[in-house]
Design a protein around this motif. Structure first.
Motif, mmCIF file in Angstrom:
data_model
loop_
_atom_site.group_PDB
_atom_site.id
_atom_site.type_symbol
_atom_site.label_atom_id
_atom_site.label_comp_id
_atom_site.label_asym_id
_atom_site.label_seq_id
_atom_site.Cartn_x
_atom_site.Cartn_y
_atom_site.Cartn_z
ATOM 1 N N SER A 28 0.859 -1.186 0.000
ATOM 2 C CA SER A 28 0.000 0.000 0.000
ATOM 3 C C SER A 28 0.897 1.238 0.000
ATOM 4 O O SER A 28 1.767 1.376 0.870
ATOM 5 C CB SER A 28 -0.926 0.001 1.223
ATOM 6 N N VAL A 29 0.716 2.137 -1.011
ATOM 7 C CA VAL A 29 1.529 3.367 -1.120
ATOM 8 C C VAL A 29 0.605 4.569 -1.342
ATOM 9 O O VAL A 29 -0.573 4.431 -1.707
ATOM 10 C CB VAL A 29 2.543 3.251 -2.280
ATOM 11 N N TYR A 30 1.162 5.737 -1.142
ATOM 12 C CA TYR A 30 0.391 6.963 -1.341
ATOM 13 C C TYR A 30 0.134 7.173 -2.840
ATOM 14 O O TYR A 30 1.005 6.907 -3.667
ATOM 15 C CB TYR A 30 1.159 8.156 -0.763
ATOM 16 N N LYS A 31 -1.053 7.628 -3.196
ATOM 17 C CA LYS A 31 -1.462 7.729 -4.592
ATOM 18 C C LYS A 31 -0.787 8.914 -5.263
ATOM 19 O O LYS A 31 -1.052 10.065 -4.946
ATOM 20 C CB LYS A 31 -2.978 7.845 -4.684
ATOM 21 N N THR A 32 0.121 8.593 -6.200
ATOM 22 C CA THR A 32 0.736 9.570 -7.096
ATOM 23 C C THR A 32 0.808 8.940 -8.474
ATOM 24 O O THR A 32 0.653 7.710 -8.618
ATOM 25 C CB THR A 32 2.153 9.968 -6.618
ATOM 26 N N GLU A 33 1.090 9.759 -9.479
ATOM 27 C CA GLU A 33 1.198 9.219 -10.839
ATOM 28 C C GLU A 33 2.359 8.245 -10.961
ATOM 29 O O GLU A 33 2.269 7.208 -11.635
ATOM 30 C CB GLU A 33 1.374 10.375 -11.840
ATOM 31 N N GLN A 34 3.467 8.587 -10.309
ATOM 32 C CA GLN A 34 4.657 7.720 -10.377
ATOM 33 C C GLN A 34 4.394 6.379 -9.691
ATOM 34 O O GLN A 34 4.682 5.315 -10.240
ATOM 35 C CB GLN A 34 5.848 8.415 -9.718
ATOM 36 N N ASN A 35 3.816 6.423 -8.471
ATOM 37 C CA ASN A 35 3.512 5.184 -7.752
ATOM 38 C C ASN A 35 2.491 4.342 -8.502
ATOM 39 O O ASN A 35 2.586 3.109 -8.569
ATOM 40 C CB ASN A 35 2.994 5.492 -6.351
ATOM 41 N N SER A 36 1.520 5.021 -9.105
ATOM 42 C CA SER A 36 0.476 4.301 -9.837
ATOM 43 C C SER A 36 1.057 3.579 -11.045
ATOM 44 O O SER A 36 0.754 2.412 -11.295
ATOM 45 C CB SER A 36 -0.617 5.276 -10.265
ATOM 46 N N SER A 37 1.912 4.273 -11.811
ATOM 47 C CA SER A 37 2.510 3.657 -12.996
ATOM 48 C C SER A 37 3.446 2.519 -12.622
ATOM 49 O O SER A 37 3.523 1.497 -13.320
ATOM 50 C CB SER A 37 3.268 4.717 -13.809
ATOM 51 N N ASN A 56 -4.765 6.207 -1.313
ATOM 52 C CA ASN A 56 -3.760 5.141 -1.373
ATOM 53 C C ASN A 56 -3.976 4.267 -2.600
ATOM 54 O O ASN A 56 -5.090 4.170 -3.133
ATOM 55 C CB ASN A 56 -3.835 4.256 -0.129
ATOM 56 N N ILE A 57 -2.887 3.659 -3.028
ATOM 57 C CA ILE A 57 -2.918 2.646 -4.079
ATOM 58 C C ILE A 57 -2.458 1.343 -3.439
ATOM 59 O O ILE A 57 -1.370 1.272 -2.864
ATOM 60 C CB ILE A 57 -1.993 3.010 -5.258
ATOM 61 N N VAL A 58 -3.291 0.295 -3.540
ATOM 62 C CA VAL A 58 -2.997 -0.977 -2.892
ATOM 63 C C VAL A 58 -3.034 -2.101 -3.918
ATOM 64 O O VAL A 58 -3.662 -1.971 -4.967
ATOM 65 C CB VAL A 58 -3.995 -1.277 -1.752
ATOM 66 N N VAL A 59 -2.341 -3.197 -3.567
ATOM 67 C CA VAL A 59 -2.357 -4.405 -4.391
ATOM 68 C C VAL A 59 -2.914 -5.526 -3.521
ATOM 69 O O VAL A 59 -2.337 -5.871 -2.485
ATOM 70 C CB VAL A 59 -0.949 -4.780 -4.889
ATOM 71 N N SER A 136 -7.086 6.976 9.617
ATOM 72 C CA SER A 136 -6.191 7.172 8.484
ATOM 73 C C SER A 136 -6.752 6.624 7.190
ATOM 74 O O SER A 136 -6.107 6.695 6.167
ATOM 75 C CB SER A 136 -4.841 6.508 8.777
ATOM 76 N N LEU A 137 -7.973 6.039 7.208
ATOM 77 C CA LEU A 137 -8.547 5.438 6.020
ATOM 78 C C LEU A 137 -9.718 6.251 5.512
ATOM 79 O O LEU A 137 -10.295 7.086 6.225
ATOM 80 C CB LEU A 137 -9.002 4.012 6.329
ATOM 81 N N GLN A 138 -10.089 5.985 4.271
ATOM 82 C CA GLN A 138 -11.251 6.642 3.673
ATOM 83 C C GLN A 138 -12.507 5.885 4.058
ATOM 84 O O GLN A 138 -12.473 4.890 4.787
ATOM 85 C CB GLN A 138 -11.082 6.665 2.152
ATOM 86 N N GLU A 139 -13.666 6.349 3.555
ATOM 87 C CA GLU A 139 -14.943 5.790 3.957
ATOM 88 C C GLU A 139 -15.028 4.302 3.674
ATOM 89 O O GLU A 139 -15.452 3.517 4.514
ATOM 90 C CB GLU A 139 -16.080 6.501 3.203
ATOM 91 N N GLY A 140 -14.624 3.882 2.467
ATOM 92 C CA GLY A 140 -14.739 2.472 2.106
ATOM 93 C C GLY A 140 -13.794 1.566 2.848
ATOM 94 O O GLY A 140 -13.989 0.370 2.937
ATOM 95 N N GLU A 141 -12.732 2.178 3.419
ATOM 96 C CA GLU A 141 -11.693 1.375 4.065
ATOM 97 C C GLU A 141 -11.841 1.345 5.576
ATOM 98 O O GLU A 141 -11.129 0.621 6.266
ATOM 99 C CB GLU A 141 -10.321 1.948 3.695
ATOM 100 N N LYS A 142 -12.730 2.154 6.149
ATOM 101 C CA LYS A 142 -12.824 2.270 7.597
ATOM 102 C C LYS A 142 -13.245 0.973 8.271
ATOM 103 O O LYS A 142 -12.914 0.728 9.415
ATOM 104 C CB LYS A 142 -13.811 3.381 7.966
#
Length: 565
Positions: A28-37, A56-59, A136-142
């Protein structure tokens, strides 16, 4: 009222999110264009999917209805992704072609409350379980909770298992010590025996020592040809001292007997070690040593089945002054081979008596197969050769009793030149049962003075078969590293052994046709009171034939008390 409305809204949101499942989160990393790619360019398992959840971007890989299935899926990623763990998430996140979706079980809300109420119980089952910080999470992740981290869980489980094993082993050792102490307290002399030995290697040279003795007293009722009598005498009174240095690599023994014609027994120094190149053990002894030829003769009299050795002992050699080399090779846990080589000359006692000096050599080989602790088979063969140098060779034997006054079978060959012996041995032990047998063939070449340059050859033979059963105790024991019998292992109440033996010897050959032959039938009972005291009872029926003195049947009832430490 506001609180109720918020709860209803939250409940409606959770229901609208869909069904829940268990998944494996790799990273799990912070959502940026570089991290996403970077994440999307990497190759993952077919069950994995890259998701954008809040900031966040997660796998995540797989969507399983049961935690056990997800935990099993986690094992495939544990080596590459050390921080991977199992969590609960929404099934709707995996609705695509590459996702692995399991059957529907319970809604996420039910799972969330179940996990929340069972947090303390999960700590016992999966010690590494923890819950994500909801803030620290969004609505769907709480509502998502972390169930376990596989790597840490394994380590903790292993450490707990090791601690349990250590506790169990310590408890067993304490029980054994208590048993030994309680047993030692029953016999007051054990305190004094402990002072005569040091089994712990201490000091710079790792020195260990032991002082010991063997005392045996025999009594017998003998019914011979024309007389019956009772007799008693000390069979053996011996003292010895053993020692070793450098963890028993260098060792020695000094032994003296106060009974019998041969006073000097085992008096030698030796060295043993392991050859790493060829992977075998070796042992070297030099001094007044036991000649390796026969299993029964090579075994100490303390550990033999009967009071006296079989009739074939008439052919056996006592201790001689020389050197012995033992090679021990263990091919597997079950199979081992021993090879004995010895060179010798006349013993210390023979030299003191100024007898003719006689040189010789012997070879003995044994093979042992061990199925388990007290189930083994050992077979062996030996060859003996000695230059007699014109001296006389004597063979004589009683009815396996030290207290008999007459020896009915005997042979005496004058002007002997060479003495040779061949021996075959067999030993089988199965728990409390044991079977032992040997066959010996002897040849003597004598100088014929009536015909110059000619020699006369004589041939004699003998054999025995004996077996025993331990009514109490754990049976006989065999030391495969040195091819001899050991002291049997006793129960708390000691041991009781019942034994039977058949032995035969023939001293008739050529013009020596009146030397005689003899057959013995022996019944025995051995009571091992403890490790030091042993009571023995033997009943022998002997049948000498073709002798100069008597042909018929003899009876001997004898008993022995043996004290050895």
């Amino acid at each position: 009222m506001k609180t109720v409305i918020l709860l209803l809204l939250g409940f409606t949101f959770l229901l609208s999110a869909g069904e829940s499942c268990y998944s494996v989160q790799l990273t799990s990393v912070y959502k940026t264009e570089q991290n996403s790619s970077e994440l999307k360019s990497k190759k993952y398992d077919n069950s994995c999917k890259v998701m954008e959840i809040g900031s966040n971007i997660v796998v995540r890989c797989g969507c399983f209805s049961k935690f056990k299935e997800a935990n099993a899926h986690l094992r495939g990623f544990a080596k590459r992704y050390k921080d991977a763990y199992v969590l609960s998430t929404y099934r709707s996140r995996f609705e695509n072609e590459n996702s692995v979706v399991a059957p529907i079980t319970k809604p996420l809300l039910a799972q969330t409350f179940a996990l929340a109420h069972k947090t303390e119980l999960l700590d016992d089952i999966v010690p590494t379980a923890r819950v994500l910080d909801v803030s620290s999470l969004q609505e769907g992740e709480k509502s998502e909770q972390v169930v376990v981290k596989q790597g840490k869980a394994k380590k903790i489980q292993k450490s707990k298992a090791k601690k349990k094993k250590k506790k169990k082993s310590k408890a067993k050792k304490k029980k054994k010590k208590l048993k030994k102490q309680s047993r030692a307290q029953q016999y007051g002399y054990n305190r004094y025996l402990k002072k005569l030995q040091n089994n712990k290697a201490r000091g710079k040279y790792k020195y260990k020592y032991k002082f010991g003795a063997q005392i045996s007293y025999d009594m017998a009722y003998v019914n011979e040809a024309d007389q019956s009598y009772t007799s008693g005498d000390f069979r053996r009174i011996r003292v010895y001292h053993q020692g070793s240095f450098w963890r028993e690599k260098l060792f020695y023994e000094l032994e003296y007997s106060f009974t019998g014609s041969n006073k000097f027994k085992d008096n030698f120094v030796g060295y043993k070690n392991h050859n790493k190149t060829l992977d075998f053990n070796y042992r070297i002894k030099t001094g007044n040593i036991r000649i390796p030829f026969s299993l029964e003769r090579y075994t100490s009299s303390k550990n033999n089945m009967f009071m006296e050795r079989a009739l074939t002992d008439a052919y056996a050699e006592g201790r001689q002054l020389g050197a012995e080399l033992l090679l021990h090779k263990k091919f597997t846990k079950q199979d081992s081979v021993n090879l004995f080589l010895s060179l010798f000359t006349s013993s210390i006692d023979e030299r003191l008596d100024e007898d003719i000096i006689k040189q010789g050599y012997s070879i003995r080989g044994t093979y042992a197969h061990k199925w388990r602790k007290n189930h083994l088979l050992s077979i062996g063969s030996a060859y003996f050769s000695q230059n007699i140098n014109g001296d006389k060779v004597n063979f004589n034997e009683t009815a396996e009793s030290y207290l008999m006054q007459n020896e009915y079978i005997s042979a005496s060959i004058k002007n002997a030149n060479r003495l040779t012996k061949n021996n075959i041995e067999l030993l089988y032990i199965y728990d409390n049962y044991s079977l032992q047998s040997e066959y010996t063939q002897v040849g003597v070449d004598a100088i014929n003075k009536s015909a110059i340059g000619e020699t006369t050859s004589y041939s004699f033979n003998g054999y025995y078969v004996e077996g025993s059963y331990f009514v109490i105790g754990q049976g006989r024991r065999y030391r495969s590293s040195s091819s001899k019998m050991r002291k049997p292992r006793l129960n708390r109440d000691g041991a009781l052994e019942l034994a039977v033996r058949y032995s035969y010897i023939n001293l008739n050959d050529q013009d020596e046709d009146n030397n005689g032959e003899q057959t013995d039938y022996t019944l025995g009972a051995n009571w091992y009171i403890n490790d030091e005291i042993k009571l023995m009872l033997n009943y022998i029926v002997a049948e000498p034939l073709g002798t100069k003195l008597y042909n018929g049947r003899l009876h001997v009832l004898q008993t022995r008390i043996l004290f050895a430490f």
